[in-house]
Design an enzyme around this catalytic site. Structure first.
Site, PDB file in Angstrom:
ATOM      1  N   CYS A  46      32.975  -1.574  41.067  1.00 41.87           N
ATOM      2  CA  CYS A  46      32.039  -0.809  40.249  1.00 41.87           C
ATOM      3  C   CYS A  46      32.764   0.433  39.733  1.00 41.87           C
ATOM      4  CB  CYS A  46      30.830  -0.409  41.087  1.00 41.87           C
ATOM      5  SG  CYS A  46      29.675   0.681  40.211  1.00 41.87           S
ATOM      6  N   CYS A  98      25.246   1.538  44.037  1.00 41.46           N
ATOM      7  CA  CYS A  98      24.833   2.726  43.273  1.00 41.46           C
ATOM      8  C   CYS A  98      23.840   2.423  42.151  1.00 41.46           C
ATOM      9  CB  CYS A  98      26.054   3.446  42.710  1.00 41.46           C
ATOM     10  SG  CYS A  98      26.830   2.591  41.301  1.00 41.46           S
ATOM     11  N   CYS A 118      27.836 -12.565  33.998  1.00 43.88           N
ATOM     12  CA  CYS A 118      28.351 -12.079  32.719  1.00 43.88           C
ATOM     13  C   CYS A 118      28.351 -10.550  32.801  1.00 43.88           C
ATOM     14  CB  CYS A 118      27.426 -12.586  31.617  1.00 43.88           C
ATOM     15  SG  CYS A 118      27.944 -12.174  29.967  1.00 43.88           S
TER      16      CYS A 118
END
Length: 137
Positions: A46, A98, A118
């Site tokens: 992330c 998060c 995706c």
């Protein structure tokens, strides 16, 4: 959910596209993402909190214009949200740590899962498994 930086801090540290995608549930234009054609061995994290999301071994070319994966690193790494926007029912995927927007998951991927995650490049940070180099999407 992890403590994430304030909107002001994120705006200061992210590109306009990265902020738009991760914080406003946006979508980068297809075939423009920096990590779309990345074929190196490593882990996709992330961009906001650095939580591991996908291993490179699960990445494949779906032809859709965004990085595609058939499986996350763990069930906890992804949060699934019903998305009824644009007159279509889809499943939005967010970082399980998060809550940053990542993209969507569709039931048209390859085996063994049959799923296609995706993901917007702008929501990812890739860490090379050989040399540790980091590339922000």
């Amino acid at each position: 959910m992890a403590n994430k930086p304030s909107a002001e801090e994120l705006k200061k540290n992210l590109s306009d596209m990265q902020f738009y995608v991760t914080q406003n549930h946006g979508t980068e234009p297809p075939f423009t993402g920096r990590l779309l054609h990345n074929k190196r061995d490593g882990v996709y994290h992330c961009l906001i909190c650095d939580a591991p999301l996908f291993h490179s071994q699960t990445k494949y070319d779906s032809g859709c214009g965004w990085p595609s994966f058939y499986e996350p690193v763990s069930e906890e790494s992804i949060r699934y949200i019903k998305d009824l926007s644009h007159g279509v029912q889809r499943i939005e995927i967010r970082c399980g740590n998060c809550d940053a927007h990542l993209g969507h998951v569709f039931p048209d991927g390859p085996q063994p899962t049959g799923e296609r995650y995706c993901v917007n490049s702008a929501s990812l940070r890739f860490t090379d498994g050989e040399n540790g180099e980091e590339i922000n999407g």
